[in-house]
Design a protein around this motif. Sequence first.
Motif, PDB file in Angstrom:
ATOM      1  N   ARG A   1      25.956  99.657  87.724  1.00 14.93           N
ATOM      2  CA  ARG A   1      25.114  98.529  88.127  1.00 14.93           C
ATOM      3  C   ARG A   1      25.070  97.430  87.072  1.00 14.93           C
ATOM      4  NH1 ARG A   1      19.475  98.551  86.740  1.00 14.93           N
ATOM      5  NH2 ARG A   1      19.093  97.737  88.828  1.00 14.93           N
TER       6      ARG A   1
ATOM      7  N   GLU B   1      32.348  89.671  92.669  1.00 12.50           N
ATOM      8  CA  GLU B   1      31.080  89.367  93.319  1.00 12.50           C
ATOM      9  C   GLU B   1      30.471  88.143  92.620  1.00 12.50           C
ATOM     10  OE1 GLU B   1      28.048  92.318  92.676  1.00 12.50           O
ATOM     11  OE2 GLU B   1      28.861  92.897  90.721  1.00 12.50           O
ATOM     12  N   TYR B   2      29.782  87.329  93.370  1.00 14.55           N
ATOM     13  CA  TYR B   2      29.220  86.087  92.833  1.00 14.55           C
ATOM     14  C   TYR B   2      27.871  86.357  92.183  1.00 14.55           C
ATOM     15  CZ  TYR B   2      27.020  81.466  92.792  1.00 14.55           C
ATOM     16  OH  TYR B   2      26.370  80.320  92.407  1.00 14.55           O
ATOM     17  N   MET B   3      27.666  85.795  91.006  1.00 16.56           N
ATOM     18  CA  MET B   3      26.410  85.937  90.279  1.00 16.56           C
ATOM     19  C   MET B   3      25.637  84.614  90.339  1.00 16.56           C
ATOM     20  SD  MET B   3      26.226  89.031  88.939  1.00 16.56           S
ATOM     21  CE  MET B   3      26.953  89.637  90.438  1.00 16.56           C
TER      22      MET B   3
ATOM     23  N   LYS C   1      25.201  91.864  84.069  1.00 18.72           N
ATOM     24  CA  LYS C   1      26.460  92.487  84.450  1.00 18.72           C
ATOM     25  C   LYS C   1      27.519  92.089  83.417  1.00 18.72           C
ATOM     26  CE  LYS C   1      24.995  93.343  88.886  1.00 18.72           C
ATOM     27  NZ  LYS C   1      25.119  94.556  89.712  1.00 18.72           N
TER      28      LYS C   1
ATOM     29  N   SER D   1      31.077  91.383  82.030  1.00 17.16           N
ATOM     30  CA  SER D   1      32.290  90.921  82.711  1.00 17.16           C
ATOM     31  C   SER D   1      33.407  90.691  81.699  1.00 17.16           C
ATOM     32  CB  SER D   1      31.998  89.626  83.476  1.00 17.16           C
ATOM     33  OG  SER D   1      31.752  88.563  82.569  1.00 17.16           O
TER      34      SER D   1
ATOM     35  N   ASN E   1      22.855  83.535  89.190  1.00 16.95           N
ATOM     36  CA  ASN E   1      22.161  83.035  88.000  1.00 16.95           C
ATOM     37  C   ASN E   1      23.084  82.774  86.822  1.00 16.95           C
ATOM     38  OD1 ASN E   1      19.351  82.679  88.677  1.00 16.95           O
ATOM     39  ND2 ASN E   1      19.272  84.899  88.981  1.00 16.95           N
TER      40      ASN E   1
ATOM     41  N   VAL F   1      30.111  93.913  86.218  1.00 22.09           N
ATOM     42  CA  VAL F   1      30.437  93.060  87.352  1.00 22.09           C
ATOM     43  C   VAL F   1      31.467  93.768  88.224  1.00 22.09           C
ATOM     44  CG1 VAL F   1      32.317  91.828  86.215  1.00 22.09           C
ATOM     45  CG2 VAL F   1      31.009  90.691  88.004  1.00 22.09           C
TER      46      VAL F   1
ATOM     47  N   ASN G   1      19.428  90.813  86.707  1.00 21.38           N
ATOM     48  CA  ASN G   1      20.011  92.023  86.123  1.00 21.38           C
ATOM     49  C   ASN G   1      21.349  91.653  85.473  1.00 21.38           C
ATOM     50  OD1 ASN G   1      18.026  93.938  87.066  1.00 21.38           O
ATOM     51  ND2 ASN G   1      18.878  93.636  89.112  1.00 21.38           N
TER      52      ASN G   1
ATOM     53  N   ASP H   1      22.598  88.566  87.975  1.00 25.59           N
ATOM     54  CA  ASP H   1      22.532  88.517  89.435  1.00 25.59           C
ATOM     55  C   ASP H   1      21.242  87.839  89.890  1.00 25.59           C
ATOM     56  OD1 ASP H   1      20.480  90.363  89.220  1.00 25.59           O
ATOM     57  OD2 ASP H   1      21.618  92.049  90.021  1.00 25.59           O
ATOM     58  N   LYS H   2      20.955  87.905  91.181  1.00 27.73           N
ATOM     59  CA  LYS H   2      19.803  87.180  91.719  1.00 27.73           C
ATOM     60  C   LYS H   2      18.481  87.694  91.163  1.00 27.73           C
ATOM     61  CE  LYS H   2      19.694  90.068  95.927  1.00 27.73           C
ATOM     62  NZ  LYS H   2      18.449  90.770  95.612  1.00 27.73           N
TER      63      LYS H   2
END
Length: 840
Positions: A576, A596-598, A662, A664, A600, A579, A660, A656-657
């Motif tokens: 989790r 996946e799109y982040m 991630k 990358s 924030n 990314v 959280n 993320d939204k």
Amino acid sequence: MFSGSLCTGTSFLCRLLLIAIATFVSITNTSGIGVDTITPAHPLFDNGTTVVSAGQTFVLGFFGSGRRYVGIWYYKVSVQTVVWVANRGRPITRGRGILSLAADGTLTIVTDANSTVLWSSSSPSASGSLSSPVAQLLDDGNFVIRESGSSSSYRLWQSFDFPTDTLLPGMKLGWNLTSGLNRNLTAWTSETDPAPSGYAMGVDLDGYPEIFLWSGTTKKWRTGPWNGLRFSGIPEMKSYDRLSFDFVVHRDEVFYSFYIHDPAYISRLIVNQSGITQRLVWIEQDKQWNPFWFAPKDQCDNVSPCGPNGICNPNESPICDCLPGFHPRNPSNWDFRDGRDGCLRNTGLDCRNGTDGFTTVVGAKLPDTSRAAVDMSLSLDSCKIMCLQNCSCTAYAAANISGVGSGIGCITWTSDLTDLRVYISGGQDLYVRLAASDLDLARAESKGSRKNTYIVIAIVVLAVTIILLSCAAFVWRKKRISTSITGNNSFSEQYLNEENEGQDLELPLFDLGTITDATGNFSIANKLGEGGFGPVYKGQLGEEQEIAVKRLSKSSVQGVDEFKNEVVLIAKLQHRNLVRLLGCCIQGEEKMLIYEYMPNKSLDANLFDKARGALLDWRTRYNIIVGIARGLLYLHQDSRFRIIHRDLKASNVLLDKDMNPKISDFGMARIFGGDETEANTRKVVGTYGYMAPEYAMDGVFSVKSDVFSFGVLVIEIISGKKNRGVYNSSRQLNLLGHAWSLYKEGKILDLVDESVDYSFPITEVMRCLKIGLLCVQNRPEDRPTMSSVVLMLGSEDAVLPQPRELGFVTNRGPLESDSSTSKPESISTNHLSITIFEGR
């Protein structure tokens, strides 16, 4: 003949006799090597003499500075590691100690100063007598009193029945129900004081037995019940060729034990002074104890953080949720993420009409079994019937899942379900009883709401049609790709398959036309930014799925190798805090990664922007620190590979939204083999300000390189400032140097970002800052591992060592370059990452 009962007074003659004997034994036997016994005629004196087991595995003797104790430690482990202490509550503070064996088989510790008995082996559990007693240290670390010259297994007394903070292989943690003896572990008060502290671990016999960790009288953590394979609250627990476990529940005794099957493998289980239970393994080449496992390790490991009928999931935010068919008891507290009040049923059970049913909680740590009942003769189906017939029964589960099928034996609960949590993998099924109306709702939540049968049929038909059309479109696109990229399919096979033979990457290949459409033909309006790899674009697949597309630039300092590296590494990683790579596109001269799109953006875009940084309160910053730590721990230890990221920085952490973090950008990462701990490279890659000294200067990298980068991130997150800056004009210090100066002056809290509300928890901030400083120490061996970092972050009681000299905090002259080399031509022009070629 000397006996422990011969001289018990305080007369001058008695003391003189003790001193004379001590002197005589010191002269005649100073080494003690090869002597594994104490007899009434030959006591053990505090003069450097020791007792060594026959196989030279363990040593018994006096230890300590100022305050002296009798203890047992490993013979061949270079770091003295005490595993048992006799007089842990009454140290010798005056004179020299004597450990003697009386004729009746009683061990005592006295001093030659006043002959006071500081400790005795006499106990209510000891029964029987010996005609010729001897105290012997065995090769398993057990110190026993037995009959001299006898082959009988009878032992009048043994140290294994009175453990201190350590459980050795073959020791029993638990109860002898015949004698009433309770064997539990109690932590030392400090690293140098073996006196019992408030932290203890032992078996609780109430209901179905479990092992608990206590802080005083408060239950701090529990293992969950034994399910035949492992404790349900320790999903990572499994036996293998070196190590196996056992939990015995018998009418005469209830205990846990573990066994070592490889003599070269040295492992112990302890409760440390911070209230953490740990399995440690001795690593001979490193000359240190390595944490193999520890608990509690996250918020959900604390006892019942979500209260009665609540479920804790550390991978969700918030971590607490109610069981299906339940609602929060205190909604206002629940909104503030305080779930300790737990949950209530939406609808009462209906035992009279028999309409109740069960919903399944998958991958659960079974609830507290202190008030549960067990019947090992029942099958799981019979268990369900019995629970339905008992109006008080609230849930049931299999008691043993080691066999074929769903399990045997029956555990039933007749009260609220407390301390319930779930795991991504591991755990077991729990069947929770619900009223019929709540059961329908639970089924709807798990399977998706549906209005009626006709709608469901229509949806199925539509779905099948879409799938068939999608398959047809996929086949067409595959043909289109094969005709449009003749040489590039060989590229795909060469770089994605050849070196990973036998590893199915299962990574989708996207068509260039699809990605072009999704990004609006790589519109400037959709451009999110640009890094060393190339530009990054926002895109949209279908109506809902948002993506981020990294497009390898022709002029990029990173190339095919980095592209391949990122695809191979991240395709199989699932966490989790990493990314998620959705696929790649290889067509013509285009090479793209689809993520996946982040929403924030990156951490640096939030942290170093005054307006956005003001929105990062302390709790958000703390959660980001913990999330990054967990992601790194997964890379270093818990993933299928051991991966060194090598370019961890604020811009490579996405949010993320829910904010959280991630991790990358794995283009520069390296996989380590199972036995590798560090490596050298001729090509140093990374970002100045985040690179560990030994890596930047000598090309030596290891997991400790990532730890250094993490430490820089921690200090940046707390301060809201970049490491590459000047924070003291007179000394030209960077952020690390500035932090070190403040720490030595006792003003470390001055480092906290001004935009953080001053109501932040001081102890938590101080702990994080200190962890950051520990991570950026100059010497790699001084830095903690990420498993230790996660442990320190999650424990309020963890005792942190004092940080030593930091890396890269020396003064800089005003004309010194920001480069990490004196050869400007060796450095890439990319302002984010550097690549240095240097002969070694």
